[in-house]
Design an enzyme around this catalytic site. Structure first.
Site: not given
Ligand SMILES: CC(C)(COP(=O)(O)OP(=O)(O)OC[C@H]1O[C@@H](n2cnc3c(N)ncnc32)[C@H](O)[C@@H]1OP(=O)(O)O)[C@@H](O)C(=O)NCCC(=O)NCCS
Length: 386
Positions: A85, A208-209, A211, A330, A334
């Protein structure tokens, strides 16, 4: 080493853009960057691309010339940097060395990532390749679970609470709501942030940040030539990159990131400033706990005090030292390979006084901290008005 300035900066919006492929995103940011300065693409003498996992996310390799040629930056050295990252923070650092050393005058850096074409499970798997595949990842860790372990230990050692983590999410969502280019533009209350769906205890959705897809670009030049290309140069006051172990289990203490401490100490020394003189910052909040620990490792507060520091509002937009006035990873989003250069663009915008409703009150010295993986790479850049 000679003084260096950022003379151009441009970003795409961050979000999910099915209609834009990786190259289209990078070109959009690069062209915007060229337009913000009086630099023709043909004048660029060296090109860096920060990208973490284009080959895995979209199947394309040999990315640096693939992007530079499309931008009209032709024939010059084109180099891709991968540092998880921190890929484009590191690309920015290497571009800076070329200008500071006198090797080249005009160097362009683009950071890009296209993540949303893959489902979350596959994105998680690709991201995990920045951990140690021979140990922690083989045992089933993901970055969310690694940062969850870090958060649990920080809670155990220092009494950090879920409310402290949630306060970071509330603050960064509030800033993101004011940023027209942010991936997520919605305010979140403390209650909502605490009630997000569980991801890896104690981290929930709001810790979580995002995607995201997106790209960012900057151009560097020697300070004494900057006025040829822009009326608003921003000086690189200090910059450093440092490393640490990739695997969490090799670290003596997982509640601190030695690479952040090392890089910031060097950058402070080069800039001739200390943590108290940093007026605002863009920090790597890949998970809320990472922002809390960054405020400690950068010397903004004592170890263990990062949670209350956020909760008490000191890092809010109208606080004494605003952190992540862009919305951070956030809420701004990201796209991992774009994040480091995007942070530089955010500092440039604030230092120039062009951040609109997110403009921070004191904006002459800002710091960007870009972290790779669970802390194995860190780049700290300190920028200031000329
Ligand atoms: C947290 C995480 C697993 C959620 O993914 P997901 O379960 O597939 O979520 P979805 O895409 O199905 O989205 C579900 C809902 O949550 C919301 N959402 C998704 N990620 C979010 C986040 N990080 N923060 C806030 N809301 C989030 C979506 O907009 C969606 O909202 P809606 O229902 O109103 O449309 C994913 O965002 C993630 O893996 N983040 C971390 C990424 C990472 O690790 N980066 C590198 C860091 S070292």
């Amino acid at each position: 080493m000679r003084p260096v300035a950022v003379i151009g900066a441009g970003k795409t919006a961050f979000g999910a853009f099915p209609e834009l492929d990786l190259r289209a995103l990078a070109v959009q940011a690069g062209e915007k960057c060229l337009r913000t300065s009086r630099v023709e693409a043909g004048l660029i003498e060296s090109f860096y691309l920060g990208n973490f996992a284009g080959p895995s996310f979209v199947g394309q390799n040999h990315l640096a010339p693939y992007i530079s040629m499309a931008l009209g930056v032709k024939g010059v050295p084109a180099t891709r940097i991968e540092a998880a990252c921190a890929s484009s923070g590191s690309a920015f650092y290497h571009a800076w060395t070329e200008v500071a050393s006198g090797l080249y005058d005009l160097v362009m850096v683009v950071g890009v990532e296209k993540m949303t074409s893959q489902p979350t499970a596959r994105v998680t798997e690709i991201l995990a390749s920045a951990g140690d595949l021979s140990g922690e990842i083989r045992a089933g860790s993901t970055f969310a679970s690694l940062f969850a372990m870090i958060a649990r230990r920080h809670m155990y050692e220092f009494g950090t609470k879920k409310e402290h983590l949630a306060a970071v999410a509330v603050k960064n969502h509030a800033a993101g709501a004011l940023n027209p280019d942010a991936h997520m533009r919605k305010n979140v209350t403390l209650e909502q942030a605490l009630a997000g769906k569980p991801i890896a205890e104690p981290l929930n959705l709001y810790d979580c940040s995002l995607i995201s897809d997106g790209a960012a670009a900057v151009i560097l030049a020697p300070l004494d030539r900057a006025s040829e290309f822009t009326d608003k140069p921003v000086r690189v006051l200090g910059i450093a990159q440092a490393s640490d172990y990739v695997a969490l289990d090799q670290k003596e203490d997982i509640t601190t990131f030695p690479a952040v401490r090392r890089a910031s100490q060097k950058a402070y020394r080069m800039a001739g400033v200390g943590p108290d003189e940093i007026e605002f910052a863009e920090l790597h909040d890949c998970f809320t706990i990472a922002e809390i620990i960054a405020t400690e490792d950068l010397g903004f507060v004592k170890r263990g005090c990062g949670g209350p520091y956020a909760m008490e509002g000191h890092t809010s937009l109208d606080g004494q030292r605003p952190i992540n006035a862009s919305g951070g990873l956030k809420a701004k989003g990201h796209p991992v390979g774009a994040t480091g250069v995007a942070q530089i663009c955010d500092l440039v915008q604030q230092i120039r006084g062009e951040a609109g409703p997110r403009q921070v009150a004191r904006h002459s010295v800002g710091l960007a901290q870009n972290l790779g993986g669970s802390g194995a790479t860190c780049v700290v850049s300190i920028l200031g008005a000329t």
